[in-house]
Design an enzyme around this catalytic site. Structure first.
Site, PDB file in Angstrom:
ATOM      1  N   ARG A 168      73.172 -46.884  42.514  1.00 17.65           N
ATOM      2  CA  ARG A 168      73.391 -47.854  41.414  1.00 17.65           C
ATOM      3  C   ARG A 168      73.344 -47.163  40.065  1.00 17.65           C
ATOM      4  NH1 ARG A 168      68.571 -51.356  42.320  1.00 17.65           N
ATOM      5  NH2 ARG A 168      69.171 -52.291  40.360  1.00 17.65           N
ATOM      6  N   LYS A 187      59.408 -52.802  47.344  1.00 20.07           N
ATOM      7  CA  LYS A 187      58.329 -51.804  47.269  1.00 20.07           C
ATOM      8  C   LYS A 187      56.957 -52.481  47.308  1.00 20.07           C
ATOM      9  CE  LYS A 187      60.616 -49.909  43.808  1.00 20.07           C
ATOM     10  NZ  LYS A 187      61.837 -49.341  43.274  1.00 20.07           N
TER      11      LYS A 187
END
Ligand code: URA
Length: 444
Positions: A168, A187
């Site tokens: 990205r 995460k």
């Protein structure tokens, strides 16, 4: 379904199924889906967005792509805190021992800094002897014995996110709310949190520059948390001027110690009490945010929070004496003041510019490979609203002894220009803009 069909479905505004998202993420992580197809998919998401269900599925799929921490052997509700990143954001160093002292276990994995924002792990490494690497068993044992441990994110947590984030970054698709939200939440989920408090920064020094975008990102993350059974609260906080009065690793540890001693800057203390109060409520250590704040204030006033900091530092091999004597932290030998160019009041401090100046001094990384100097940084002597006289120092630069004079001149100028001095006293900025829970947004 072929990868090309999934790209087309998203390009045309369709909703991918859980199986399709699984196939994409697993295929990409394992290398059977090439970068060019994943880039096309990310760009389709950038324009078409994702539904709440798709975003939650993507998050869970990325969380499952690597190692997942099982924290079930730690007693109590494990509440994690995450900041989207700011300048002078030393909150974790205060909040981890503070909430632990108030009865909520903190089992935290943190990252290193990149660009103009710092990272908790670098700051902790400024404490002589402190180790950020613990085995999983030692990490869990420490939380059960001392109530708090903070370690560096292990190499194999969310490899899918690592790979996709890298892609990205070079395909102009970072700035997509569902992609950012799933990246952050994957995460947190892989790190084993039962509940999550998010500090979503807003303003010139933040990832999200407007309140509207920050609220949208916060809503997306709270929605993911709710969909996957993790109670999540987000607080939108100001990052127009830097937080607190220190930017740089050892300088921020010193400020965290002062805050735990009850003599920290008002904004840093207010933010720690706000975020900590949500952590205590989610962790079951208080019924309401206001009783939680009283409990946290008491932990600071009684010295319990500072004692917990020293216990935490000692448990991870660091020198607990820094809690009483911050002079033991590395100190840059060369200091240079940044004088005000005019009389007046500080009207604005561009946080990003202060972050970049600290990075140029060597406190932060320009690239992942940059080597940082833990002793350097900037101390802000004036904040928004303060009166100043021409020639009076606005800030002090802490530089390495070998720093090039011309470079130091240019950093000094950058910091001077980051301050706007005006003739009228500015209204103090609001620090807490909004709180977002599954029930909606409350603006402050
Ligand atoms: N931080 C993350 O962890 N992921 C993003 O996508 C953006 C910021």
């Amino acid at each position: 379904m072929r990868t090309v069909d999934m790209i087309q479905k998203k390009r045309d505004g369709g909703e991918l199924t859980r199986q399709e998202i699984s196939a994409l993420i697993q295929g990409y992580t394992q290398g059977t889906i090439p970068d060019y197809q994943m880039s096309a998919w990310a760009m389709a998401v950038y324009f078409q967005g994702m539904t709440a269900r798709e975003t939650a599925d993507l998050t869970l799929e990325m969380a499952a792509s690597g190692e997942q921490m099982d924290l079930s052997s730690i007693r109590g509700v494990k509440v994690d805190k995450h900041s989207t990143g700011g300048v002078g954001d030393t909150v974790t160093l205060v909040l981890a021992p503070l909430t632990a002292a108030a009865g909520v276990p903190v089992a935290k994995m943190s990252g290193r800094g990149l660009g103009h924002t710092g990272g908790t792990i670098d700051k902790l490494e400024a404490i002589p002897g402190f180790t950020v690497e613990l085995t999983r068993d030692a990490f869990i044992r420490q939380v059960n014995e001392h109530g708090v441990a903070v370690i560096s994110q292990s190499g194999n947590v969310t490899p899918a996110d690592k790979k996709l984030y890298g892609l990205r970054d070079v395909t102009a698709t970072v700035n997509s709310i569902p992609l950012i939200a799933s990246s952050i939440m994957s995460k947190k989920i892989a790190s084993g949190a039962d509940a999550i408090v998010l500090d979503v920064k807003t303003g010139s020094g933040a990832f999200m520059k407007t309140l509207e975008d920050s609220v949208r990102l916060a809503e997306a993350m709270v929605s993911i948390g709710t969909e996957v059974g993790r109670r999540t609260v987000a607080v939108i906080t100001d990052m127009e001027e830097p937080l607190g009065t220190a930017v740089g690793n050892a300088l921020e540890v010193r400020l965290a110690v002062e805050t735990l001693q009850g003599r920290g800057p008002k904004d840093l203390e207010e933010l720690c009490l706000e975020l900590g109060s949500h952590m205590l409520v989610l962790g079951g250590a208080a019924d309401t945010a206001s009783t939680a704040k009283e409990k946290l204030k008491e932990a600071i006033a009684s010295g319990a929070a500072l004692r917990k900091f020293k216990e935490f530092v000692a448990a991870q091999g660091g020198d607990p004496a820094v809690g009483d004597n911050p002079e033991l932290l590395p100190t840059a030998s060369r200091q240079r003041e940044v004088p005000a160019a005019a009389d007046g009041y500080v009207g604005h401090i561009t946080a990003e510019e202060i972050g970049v100046a600290a990075m140029e001094l060597g406190a932060g990384r320009e690239t992942k490979e940059s080597v940082i100097d833990l002793s350097v940084g900037i101390r802000l002597l004036k904040k928004v609203g303060d009166p100043v006289r021409r020639g009076e120092p606005l800030a002090v630069l802490y530089a390495k002894s070998t720093e090039d004079n011309a470079k130091l001149d240019s950093i000094q100028e950058r910091v001077r220009l980051a301050y706007r001095i005006q003739s009228e006293a500015a209204e103090p900025r609001k620090l807490i803009h909004a709180v977002i829970t599954k029930d909606g947004v409350t603006y402050r």
